[in-house]
Design a protein around this motif. Structure first.
Motif, mmCIF file in Angstrom:
data_model
loop_
_atom_site.group_PDB
_atom_site.id
_atom_site.type_symbol
_atom_site.label_atom_id
_atom_site.label_comp_id
_atom_site.label_asym_id
_atom_site.label_seq_id
_atom_site.Cartn_x
_atom_site.Cartn_y
_atom_site.Cartn_z
ATOM 1 N N VAL A 1 64.202 -70.142 38.419
ATOM 2 C CA VAL A 1 63.529 -71.013 37.013
ATOM 3 C C VAL A 1 62.979 -72.061 37.213
ATOM 4 O O VAL A 1 63.063 -73.258 37.891
ATOM 5 N N SER A 2 61.280 -71.660 36.278
ATOM 6 C CA SER A 2 60.617 -72.643 36.176
ATOM 7 C C SER A 2 60.878 -73.537 35.301
ATOM 8 O O SER A 2 61.461 -73.282 34.644
ATOM 9 N N ASP A 3 59.903 -74.210 34.805
ATOM 10 C CA ASP A 3 59.695 -75.703 33.365
ATOM 11 C C ASP A 3 59.087 -74.726 32.372
ATOM 12 O O ASP A 3 59.195 -74.488 31.975
ATOM 13 N N ASP B 1 59.721 -71.033 31.996
ATOM 14 C CA ASP B 1 60.938 -70.296 31.794
ATOM 15 C C ASP B 1 61.342 -71.040 30.977
ATOM 16 O O ASP B 1 61.718 -70.828 29.705
ATOM 17 N N VAL B 2 62.271 -72.976 31.006
ATOM 18 C CA VAL B 2 62.730 -73.640 29.953
ATOM 19 C C VAL B 2 61.620 -73.983 28.731
ATOM 20 O O VAL B 2 62.642 -74.305 27.775
ATOM 21 N N ASP B 3 60.771 -74.119 29.058
ATOM 22 C CA ASP B 3 59.337 -74.173 28.027
ATOM 23 C C ASP B 3 59.651 -73.295 27.105
ATOM 24 O O ASP B 3 59.748 -73.264 25.597
ATOM 25 N N ARG B 4 59.630 -72.299 27.461
ATOM 26 C CA ARG B 4 59.420 -70.748 27.055
ATOM 27 C C ARG B 4 61.173 -70.309 26.040
ATOM 28 O O ARG B 4 60.860 -70.355 24.658
ATOM 29 N N ARG B 5 61.784 -70.325 26.288
ATOM 30 C CA ARG B 5 62.933 -70.871 25.648
ATOM 31 C C ARG B 5 63.506 -71.537 24.350
ATOM 32 O O ARG B 5 63.707 -71.024 23.683
ATOM 33 N N LEU B 6 62.919 -73.171 25.063
ATOM 34 C CA LEU B 6 62.687 -74.254 24.210
ATOM 35 C C LEU B 6 61.804 -73.775 22.791
ATOM 36 O O LEU B 6 62.236 -74.045 21.705
ATOM 37 N N ASN B 7 60.765 -73.106 22.709
ATOM 38 C CA ASN B 7 60.123 -72.870 21.814
ATOM 39 C C ASN B 7 60.280 -71.482 21.087
ATOM 40 O O ASN B 7 60.293 -71.837 19.942
ATOM 41 N N VAL B 8 61.342 -70.786 21.465
ATOM 42 C CA VAL B 8 61.669 -69.987 20.362
ATOM 43 C C VAL B 8 62.440 -70.387 20.225
ATOM 44 O O VAL B 8 63.055 -69.842 18.261
ATOM 45 N N LYS C 1 70.108 -74.448 32.179
ATOM 46 C CA LYS C 1 71.475 -74.251 33.021
ATOM 47 C C LYS C 1 72.227 -72.521 32.680
ATOM 48 O O LYS C 1 72.116 -71.833 33.276
ATOM 49 N N ALA C 2 71.281 -72.434 31.479
ATOM 50 C CA ALA C 2 71.078 -70.468 30.794
ATOM 51 C C ALA C 2 70.510 -70.485 31.768
ATOM 52 O O ALA C 2 70.709 -68.671 31.296
ATOM 53 N N ALA C 3 69.258 -70.378 32.011
ATOM 54 C CA ALA C 3 68.018 -69.401 32.459
ATOM 55 C C ALA C 3 68.567 -69.630 33.947
ATOM 56 O O ALA C 3 68.810 -68.626 34.245
#
Length: 466
Positions: free
Chosen positions: A137-139, A141-148, A270-272
């Motif tokens: 899990v990269s930063d 990945d987290v940013d992409r989910r946060l943007n969604v 955590k979800a990622a």
């Protein structure tokens, strides 16, 4: 019963089955009893007509025909079991010889040509280690989910500028053919660049501001003039842009149960990570199947492959006559891969001595019913009616065989052991199941179907009574 087998191909066999007279006789007697229930003979009660009289009344040929219909499938199944042949399709049956009278010593003889699972041995599983690529899990990945998540809380704000890709425009449309308006719509909302409307509309709208209009040629996709070319006039009523909320603690409180953005990000991470763990398990599964297929040659049944290719093309709306050679090759390769995987997993389930329980079949059926938004009981009825219960049982067995096989091997990531217990469970948990549940899944599903049918009959009787 005498059985001879000729292998026409590695995946196709022709069985010649010869049935002794004494083996066929019970089927003749049963046929006579059934026919006796349907005919009227003076001097005899219905259903109590002697066999010889039945032969005289309807002809021995009719009796033998009824007996063959019942006997051939059973003798065929026995022959498959005796010769350890695993069919993958329905057989082509041809009756070669049949007795012409009750005193005729001619033996019932028929052939069954069937596409079968090829014979092969799986590679050893004990003391095997399979390396799997690591999923992280990269930063990003987290940013992409946060943007969604951020986009879910976006608002549309009117802008005083030309429309650009991603903007939402409110438009009026008028389709004209030979100078006559054939279809018009007002106040339609459209996201520029989404490609969900007429061909050419994105290019026509881009750069237009509110109050401006233009026209373009396109093919109508619905209505009375579907498929016809038309001049489409379009007017832009308004242009709105998507405005994203600020990523701060206030956003976190509005979009989640968390008080701070950092807490929200940690939950997203955590979800990622959980999703990454699932991808890791999928990668392990694919690597396991690749290991099984690596050192064995598994031919696929030509007839089944051809039928599956044709069905897949039909389901996708493609014409087998006009599809390009490259497109057809892609479909054929995918079908062959799917078939080979199916064959290997069937062999694995058999090797692992997999038993399918009633509960497992019900859960499998319920999960599919849920995917299609159907009532599980109605779905059971449908698959029983369509003769698909066997496919459901096979899918459950393949899944269980996969899990059982994967438990036998060790998986590593970067040289370190990979724990898949969350996905594979434990053998002890399965062994703790009540043995009474390990019944034939087909029989269990059939019993449910019988109960449902009885319920329907009771309901019908109640309606009749009313």
């Amino acid at each position: 019963m005498k059985i001879s087998v000729r292998n026409l191909e590695p995946t196709k066999a022709k069985l010649t089955i010869t049935v002794d007279k004494e083996e066929f006789e019970p089927y003749l007697e049963e046929a006579r009893k059934e026919i006796a229930k349907q005919i009227t003979v003076p001097g005899f009660r219905k259903g109590h007509v002697p066999g010889k009289i039945v032969d005289q009344r309807v002809g021995f040929g009719a009796v033998a025909g009824e007996a063959i219909n019942n006997a051939v499938p059973k003798f065929y199944e026995e022959a498959l079991g005796e010769k350890n042949i695993k069919p993958m399709d329905r057989p082509e049956i041809e009756v070669v010889d049949v007795p012409e009278s009750a005193d005729d010593d001619t033996k019932l003889k028929f052939t069954a040509t069937v596409e079968r699972r090829p014979d092969f041995e799986l590679p050893a599983l004990d003391d095997v280690t399979i390396a799997v690529e690591k999923t992280e899990v990269s930063d990003e990945d987290v940013d992409r989910r946060l943007n969604v998540l951020q986009q879910r809380f976006a608002t549309l704000v009117g802008v005083d500028r030309p429309a650009a890709k991603g903007d939402f425009v409110n438009i009026d449309l008028d389709a004209v053919i030979d100078g006559e308006s054939v279809d018009s719509q007002e106040g339609v909302s459209y996201e520029l660049g989404s490609g969900t409307m007429l061909d050419g509309i994105d290019e026509a709208l881009e750069g237009l501001s509110a109050g401006e209009e233009t026209s373009f040629e396109s093919t109508l996709e619905a209505g009375e003039h579907e498929g016809e070319k038309a001049l489409v006039k379009v007017k832009v009523n308004s242009v709105k842009a998507e405005e994203l909320p600020e990523l701060d603690d206030e956003f976190a409180q509005e979009a989640s149960e968390f008080d701070t953005l950092d807490e929200l990000k940690e939950d997203i991470r955590k979800a990622a990570a959980a999703d990454a763990k699932g991808r890791q398990a999928t990668a392990a599964r694919d690597a396991f199947v690749a290991y099984l297929e690596e050192n064995i040659e598994v031919p696929v049944p030509k007839g089944i492959k051809a039928n599956m290719v044709e069905q897949q093309l039909k389901n996708s709306g493609q014409d087998p006559e006009t599809i390009s050679a490259e497109e057809k090759k892609d479909v054929e390769e995918q079908v062959e891969k799917d078939l080979r995987n199916q064959i290997v997993l069937d062999q694995l389930a058999e090797t692992m001595n997999v038993q399918v329980s009633q509960n497992e079949v019900f859960q499998f059926i319920a999960s599919i019913a849920q995917q299609y938004g159907m009532d599980p009981n109605m779905f059971i009825q449908a698959i029983i009616k369509n003769g698909q219960i066997g496919s459901a049982v096979e899918e459950v067995a393949r899944s269980k065989g996969m899990v059982a096989g994967m438990r036998k091997v060790s998986f590593t990531v970067d040289g370190e052991p990979l724990d898949l217990s969350d996905f594979l469970g434990s053998e002890e948990a399965e062994e703790a199941l009540d043995e009474d549940e390990s019944v034939a899944a087909a029989a269990a599903a059939a019993a449910v179907a019988d109960d449902l049918a009885a319920t329907d009959e009771s309901a019908e009787d109640a309606e009749d009574a009313e």
